[in-house]
Design a protein around this motif. Structure first.
Motif: not given
Length: 214
Positions: A40-55
């Motif tokens: 979902d455009p409202a959540t998925t990009p932000a979730v992916l950013d969080v995952l990337a930030r934490h490795g």
């Protein structure tokens, strides 16, 4: 609202034992992060950013109709090293579906997802498959996975206290279930706070396959 974390292993494990993965016995300091109901455009990009930030890595159990509508998000999930899982075509209770209809929706979702990567896992809608639905799933070469810690409040996305409550029950080999999608804007912040807590305890967040394969 207080966050409720549900260890559903105790409730349905004896019924579905051996056919459904709830958690993985392991000495490795890791647990699986899984997210339902996207992309979902409202959540998925932000979730992916969080995952990337934490490795961190996660398994996204995607709905076919949403994956078909947002192929760019599915492509990004796969490109960033995360895993795709089959959550059937739309957000509805799997156990209510006639078996033939379920089989068709499972196959339609798989075709959409496999344009982007391998699909090994299935998760039923509303967390409850029947034995006949599992027969279809296994015949398709998929394994059913539920979880050992599920956020209930905030429509499954979480609230301000969710990360603390989840951190108290997540252990090595556990499988976390969160939900994203419409009305679940809280999930990126919940995941961000939780990953900071689990990392401080030395736990790595991985995909379901990484956890299951040891």
């Amino acid at each position: 609202m207080m966050v409720i974390v549900t260890p559903i292993v105790d409730a349905v494990g004896p019924i579905l034992r051996g056919r459904v993965l709830f958690a993985v016995p392991t000495r490795a300091p890791r647990f699986a992060v899984t997210l339902d109901d996207g992309p979902d455009p409202a959540t998925t990009p932000a979730v992916l950013d969080v995952l990337a930030r934490h490795g961190a890595r996660a398994t996204f159990f995607l709905l076919g109709e949403r994956a078909a509508a947002h192929p760019d998000l599915v492509a990004r999930i796969a490109a960033e090293g995360h895993e795709l899982g089959n959550h059937t075509w739309r957000d509805e209770p799997t156990w209510r579906l006639p078996v033939d209809e379920f089989a068709a929706k499972l196959a339609d979702t798989r075709r959409v997802l496999e344009e982007h990567g391998l699909v090994r896992w299935f998760r039923p809608g509303s967390g409850w498959p029947t034995a006949r639905h599992l027969d279809v799933t296994e015949a398709a070469g998929l394994r059913c996975a539920l979880g050992s810690a599920v956020a209930i409040s905030g429509a499954g996305a979480g609230t301000a206290g969710t990360a603390r409550s989840l951190d108290a029950v997540i252990a090595r080999g556990g499988v976390l279930v969160l939900h994203e999608g419409p009305g679940r804007a809280a999930v990126p912040a919940t995941l961000d706070a939780l990953l900071a807590r689990t990392a401080a305890r030395g736990l790595d967040a991985v995909t379901l396959s990484t956890l299951a394969d040891g």
